[in-house]
Design a protein around this motif. Structure first.
Motif, PDB file in Angstrom:
ATOM      1  N   THR A   1      16.516  -3.908  -8.378  1.00  0.00           N
ATOM      2  CA  THR A   1      15.183  -3.542  -7.878  1.00  0.00           C
ATOM      3  C   THR A   1      14.864  -4.197  -6.537  1.00  0.00           C
ATOM      4  OG1 THR A   1      14.274  -5.359  -9.155  1.00  0.00           O
ATOM      5  CG2 THR A   1      14.181  -3.176 -10.177  1.00  0.00           C
ATOM      6  N   ASP A   2      15.885  -4.740  -5.880  1.00  0.00           N
ATOM      7  CA  ASP A   2      15.659  -5.464  -4.629  1.00  0.00           C
ATOM      8  C   ASP A   2      15.012  -4.602  -3.545  1.00  0.00           C
ATOM      9  OD1 ASP A   2      16.609  -7.705  -5.768  1.00  0.00           O
ATOM     10  OD2 ASP A   2      18.580  -7.679  -4.819  1.00  0.00           O
ATOM     11  N   LYS A   3      15.403  -3.334  -3.480  1.00  0.00           N
ATOM     12  CA  LYS A   3      14.844  -2.436  -2.463  1.00  0.00           C
ATOM     13  C   LYS A   3      13.345  -2.284  -2.662  1.00  0.00           C
ATOM     14  CE  LYS A   3      18.473   0.547  -0.834  1.00  0.00           C
ATOM     15  NZ  LYS A   3      19.163   1.803  -0.921  1.00  0.00           N
ATOM     16  N   LYS A   4      12.952  -2.144  -3.905  1.00  0.00           N
ATOM     17  CA  LYS A   4      11.519  -1.993  -4.214  1.00  0.00           C
ATOM     18  C   LYS A   4      10.766  -3.271  -3.827  1.00  0.00           C
ATOM     19  CE  LYS A   4       8.251  -1.684  -7.876  1.00  0.00           C
ATOM     20  NZ  LYS A   4       8.036  -2.201  -9.208  1.00  0.00           N
ATOM     21  N   ASN A   5      11.379  -4.416  -4.139  1.00  0.00           N
ATOM     22  CA  ASN A   5      10.748  -5.692  -3.800  1.00  0.00           C
ATOM     23  C   ASN A   5      10.550  -5.843  -2.292  1.00  0.00           C
ATOM     24  OD1 ASN A   5      10.507  -6.740  -6.426  1.00  0.00           O
ATOM     25  ND2 ASN A   5      12.662  -7.288  -6.450  1.00  0.00           N
ATOM     26  N   VAL A   6      11.544  -5.413  -1.541  1.00  0.00           N
ATOM     27  CA  VAL A   6      11.447  -5.478  -0.075  1.00  0.00           C
ATOM     28  C   VAL A   6      10.289  -4.601   0.400  1.00  0.00           C
ATOM     29  CG1 VAL A   6      12.634  -4.864   2.070  1.00  0.00           C
ATOM     30  CG2 VAL A   6      13.869  -6.092   0.285  1.00  0.00           C
ATOM     31  N   ARG A   7      10.149  -3.444  -0.224  1.00  0.00           N
ATOM     32  CA  ARG A   7       9.059  -2.525   0.143  1.00  0.00           C
ATOM     33  C   ARG A   7       7.695  -3.189  -0.108  1.00  0.00           C
ATOM     34  NH1 ARG A   7      10.744   1.859  -2.685  1.00  0.00           N
ATOM     35  NH2 ARG A   7       9.075   1.774  -4.195  1.00  0.00           N
ATOM     36  N   VAL A   8       7.591  -3.882  -1.250  1.00  0.00           N
ATOM     37  CA  VAL A   8       6.320  -4.552  -1.590  1.00  0.00           C
ATOM     38  C   VAL A   8       5.983  -5.599  -0.523  1.00  0.00           C
ATOM     39  CG1 VAL A   8       5.136  -6.023  -3.285  1.00  0.00           C
ATOM     40  CG2 VAL A   8       6.633  -4.181  -4.071  1.00  0.00           C
ATOM     41  N   ILE A   9       6.982  -6.393  -0.142  1.00  0.00           N
ATOM     42  CA  ILE A   9       6.753  -7.449   0.869  1.00  0.00           C
ATOM     43  C   ILE A   9       6.314  -6.832   2.197  1.00  0.00           C
ATOM     44  CG2 ILE A   9       7.885  -9.247   2.244  1.00  0.00           C
ATOM     45  CD1 ILE A   9       9.683  -9.787  -0.232  1.00  0.00           C
ATOM     46  N   LYS A  10       7.044  -5.804   2.607  1.00  0.00           N
ATOM     47  CA  LYS A  10       6.731  -5.181   3.906  1.00  0.00           C
ATOM     48  C   LYS A  10       5.334  -4.570   3.896  1.00  0.00           C
ATOM     49  CE  LYS A  10      11.308  -4.179   5.732  1.00  0.00           C
ATOM     50  NZ  LYS A  10      12.319  -3.144   5.957  1.00  0.00           N
ATOM     51  N   GLU A  11       4.987  -3.940   2.780  1.00  0.00           N
ATOM     52  CA  GLU A  11       3.674  -3.308   2.677  1.00  0.00           C
ATOM     53  C   GLU A  11       2.563  -4.364   2.679  1.00  0.00           C
ATOM     54  OE1 GLU A  11       1.715  -0.248  -0.354  1.00  0.00           O
ATOM     55  OE2 GLU A  11       3.824   0.185   0.054  1.00  0.00           O
ATOM     56  N   TYR A  12       2.819  -5.476   1.997  1.00  0.00           N
ATOM     57  CA  TYR A  12       1.815  -6.551   1.967  1.00  0.00           C
ATOM     58  C   TYR A  12       1.544  -7.060   3.391  1.00  0.00           C
ATOM     59  CZ  TYR A  12      -0.166 -11.193   1.710  1.00  0.00           C
ATOM     60  OH  TYR A  12      -0.956 -12.292   1.949  1.00  0.00           O
ATOM     61  N   LEU A  13       2.622  -7.242   4.150  1.00  0.00           N
ATOM     62  CA  LEU A  13       2.468  -7.801   5.494  1.00  0.00           C
ATOM     63  C   LEU A  13       1.725  -6.863   6.452  1.00  0.00           C
ATOM     64  CD1 LEU A  13       5.903  -9.610   5.885  1.00  0.00           C
ATOM     65  CD2 LEU A  13       3.662 -10.660   5.549  1.00  0.00           C
ATOM     66  N   LYS A  14       1.592  -5.610   6.037  1.00  0.00           N
ATOM     67  CA  LYS A  14       0.850  -4.660   6.889  1.00  0.00           C
ATOM     68  C   LYS A  14      -0.647  -4.684   6.587  1.00  0.00           C
ATOM     69  CE  LYS A  14       4.582  -1.370   7.607  1.00  0.00           C
ATOM     70  NZ  LYS A  14       5.215  -0.220   6.980  1.00  0.00           N
ATOM     71  N   ILE A  15      -1.057  -5.360   5.517  1.00  0.00           N
ATOM     72  CA  ILE A  15      -2.473  -5.325   5.132  1.00  0.00           C
ATOM     73  C   ILE A  15      -3.336  -6.018   6.185  1.00  0.00           C
ATOM     74  CG2 ILE A  15      -4.208  -6.064   3.426  1.00  0.00           C
ATOM     75  CD1 ILE A  15      -2.067  -5.766   1.273  1.00  0.00           C
ATOM     76  N   SER A  16      -4.322  -5.293   6.658  1.00  0.00           N
ATOM     77  CA  SER A  16      -5.271  -5.806   7.636  1.00  0.00           C
ATOM     78  C   SER A  16      -6.583  -5.091   7.374  1.00  0.00           C
ATOM     79  CB  SER A  16      -4.741  -5.519   9.044  1.00  0.00           C
ATOM     80  OG  SER A  16      -5.668  -5.930  10.002  1.00  0.00           O
ATOM     81  N   CYS A  17      -7.629  -5.844   7.043  1.00  0.00           N
ATOM     82  CA  CYS A  17      -8.909  -5.203   6.708  1.00  0.00           C
ATOM     83  C   CYS A  17     -10.061  -6.180   6.950  1.00  0.00           C
ATOM     84  CB  CYS A  17      -8.886  -4.758   5.249  1.00  0.00           C
ATOM     85  SG  CYS A  17      -8.699  -6.140   4.112  1.00  0.00           S
ATOM     86  N   PRO A  18     -11.299  -5.682   7.011  1.00  0.00           N
ATOM     87  CA  PRO A  18     -12.426  -6.617   7.169  1.00  0.00           C
ATOM     88  C   PRO A  18     -12.425  -7.639   6.033  1.00  0.00           C
ATOM     89  CG  PRO A  18     -13.136  -4.346   7.446  1.00  0.00           C
ATOM     90  CD  PRO A  18     -11.732  -4.281   6.966  1.00  0.00           C
TER      91      PRO A  18
END
Lengths: 345, 226
Positions: A230-247
């Motif tokens: 499941t490493d690919k999925k885990n990498v996706r989670v990390i990358k998606e988290y690092l994109k979070i930007s909100c008020p």
């Protein structure tokens, strides 16, 4: 803004101006950053063969001073002066002007984090910049997220350890998602060698390492905690988290939705962040900030401004609870602080 | 300026000296020297040219300082040189001889170490269990430092080794090495295995950036790089 006005703000907020030495024992710098930092040091030996360096970073120097003074109570300091670093293949000056303010023995984390951010915001308000953006994040959230992933422990540690080295961090994620670094033929060959080595005395030293340590690590990699599918999925989670930007006021909700989406069993309360929305500056949660310093351990923030159409960081800081112990403090001492880019004021 | 002497530096000894001389000969530049042991020569038909036989590392320095206009040396030595020297030397051509790889090699018994990520973890093991930094023997300190830095390895110490680097892990001087390897045989003979190639090197033709636009320098470079 003139320096004296900046110092006035810091003094009103209770920070005491301290003088720092221009030289520091090299071991303190190398303990913090390892051998690779040596290339940036202007270092020399004294008559007792003790190695010293021109101070490459005033925040480390202030930490060392705090430890050496054996202060136990909460202490608020600010400093200003020159740091000296060799530049790598460019022709920038090796002299860096630094001004910073720190709270040592900061035990009420929430209150002190808030104080550092509010002081920074005060400096921004009194500066000539009308528009700015305050970005806040927390390394603890990233670490908790990585701990929840279905990764081998050594990979979790690697990813957390190298969060501060963006280029290498991305290489690690690439490696993790592709598995191209594993040669199955070589692994099988090594497994056969391992069986032979198991028959030897496990205390035998091989270039500084015991056979026991070598085999333990080998078994961990190949049998106990091999790479998961499941490493690919885990990498996706990390990358998606690092994109979070909100008020900032929407951050708990946004993060909780993200954690729920990936079933990470994490929860951020509404009052988790030390500051809420503010009229004089836009405040955002940005997961991907202040990644260049490895000693940050909790809240991190920066205030960015536009100067001549270019986005620049006016103030940058965060919490660094592990650094003091790493540099010789006998007990765990919490600290939080920030540095100001004086050239922008 | 008329009658200005142009210095060309070439290798002073060994198998690579012969290879370098072949490059001159093949391109119609015959080196004339007073004797076998003479370290200065000339080239027939080029009265303003002086050939200087030098140590490979010193050739790079001489080019960087503008003492020599043209030189033959190794790519590894050029890349290892200080930035202030390296930036003043221009690589013209990589030859098909003098090839070797600069490699990171660990003991073959370290079966748990197959890449840089493993090495990074092992460096922490040294720090935690031995209370010391992992030791790396090399004469290529700058290239090694860059490689360790790029791979996020911080807990290490570079140990100078000017020769017989391959046995430094056996005698306890280091834990691993960074060194040149052509066939890998010396590494194997000394119980070492390569985990990564830092640089693929070969003999190269270089010019001094300061002098490379001179008419006669251009002419000789053109001939040598054929």
């Amino acid at each position: 803004m003139k320096s004296k006005n900046l110092f006035k703000i810091l003094k009103i907020k209770g920070f005491k101006n301290i003088e720092l030495d221009n030289i520091i024992e090299s071991k303190y710098v190398l303990k913090r950053s390892g051998g690779s930092y040596r290339q940036f040091l202007f270092s020399f030996y004294d008559q007792n063969l003790k190695e010293w360096s021109l101070v490459p970073d005033l925040s480390v120097s202030s930490v060392v001073k705090f430890i050496q003074n054996k202060i136990k109570s909460k202490t608020k300091w600010f400093y200003t002066g020159e740091a000296y670093r060799k530049q790598n293949k460019n022709y920038n000056s090796p002299i860096i002007n630094q001004t910073g303010f720190e709270i040592f023995a900061s035990n009420d984390k929430f209150k002190d984090d808030k104080e550092i951010i509010q002081t920074s915001n005060e400096i921004f308000k009194k500066s000539n910049f009308k528009i700015g953006e305050l970005n806040i994040s927390n390394i603890e959230i990233f670490n908790a997220l990585v701990n929840r992933l279905t990764l081998a422990r050594r990979w979790k540690d690697r990813i957390k350890r190298h969060f501060c080295r963006e280029v290498y961090f991305n290489q690690l994620l690439k490696k993790l998602s592709s598995s191209t670094d594993i040669d199955p033929i070589a692994v099988e060959k090594d497994k056969k060698i391992a069986e032979k080595l198991r028959k030897q005395n496990l205390n035998t030293l091989y270039s500084g390492r015991t056979l026991k340590d070598i085999l333990e690590r080998f078994d961990l990699k190949n049998y106990k905690e091999p790479r998961s599918g499941t490493d690919k999925k885990n990498v996706r989670v990390i990358k998606e988290y690092l994109k979070i930007s909100c008020p900032i006021d929407k951050a708990p909700d946004t993060l909780n939705k993200f954690f729920k989406k990936y079933k990470l069993n994490l929860f951020i309360s509404d009052d988790y962040f030390p500051v809420g929305s503010n009229n004089n500056i836009r405040i955002k949660f940005s997961a991907n900030i202040n990644r260049s310093l490895e000693y940050y351990s909790g809240m991190v923030f920066n205030i960015s401004v536009n100067k001549k159409g270019k986005k620049s960081v006016l103030v940058s800081g965060g919490r660094y609870d592990g650094l003091l112990k790493n540099l010789g403090s006998k007990k765990d001492t919490s600290a939080v602080g920030a540095a100001i880019d004086m050239s922008l004021l | 300026m008329k009658n200005e002497i142009i210095n060309i530096a070439t290798l002073s000894k060994g198998r690579l000296k012969d290879q370098a001389e072949k490059v001159f000969k093949k391109n119609g530049l015959k080196i004339i020297s007073k004797s076998e042991r003479s370290l200065i020569g000339s080239i027939k038909g080029f009265p303003n040219v002086r050939v200087m036989y030098m140590n490979a590392t010193e050739i790079i320095e001489a080019l960087g300082k503008g003492v020599c206009a043209i030189g033959i040396s190794g790519k590894d030595l050029w890349r290892e040189s200080e930035p202030s020297i390296q930036s003043k030397v221009f690589l013209v051509k990589e030859f098909e001889w003098g090839k070797s790889d600069l490699v990171v090699a660990v003991p073959t018994t370290w079966i748990d170490c197959v890449n840089s990520a493993d090495l990074e973890e092992i460096s922490f093991e040294f720090y935690k269990k031995k209370k010391r930094l992992m030791r790396v023997a090399t004469k290529f300190k700058n290239l090694s430092r860059d490689w360790f830095n790029e791979r996020g390895i911080t807990q290490y110490e570079l140990i100078s080794s000017l020769g017989a680097t391959e046995n430094s892990h056996i005698i306890g001087k280091s834990d691993l090495i960074v060194d040149l390897s052509s066939t890998g045989e010396t590494l194997r003979q000394n119980n070492l295995k390569t985990i990564e190639v830092i640089l693929k090197s070969s003999a190269c033709l270089f010019t001094s950036k300061k002098l490379k636009n001179k008419k006669e320098v251009k002419k000789i470079v053109k001939l040598l790089s054929k």
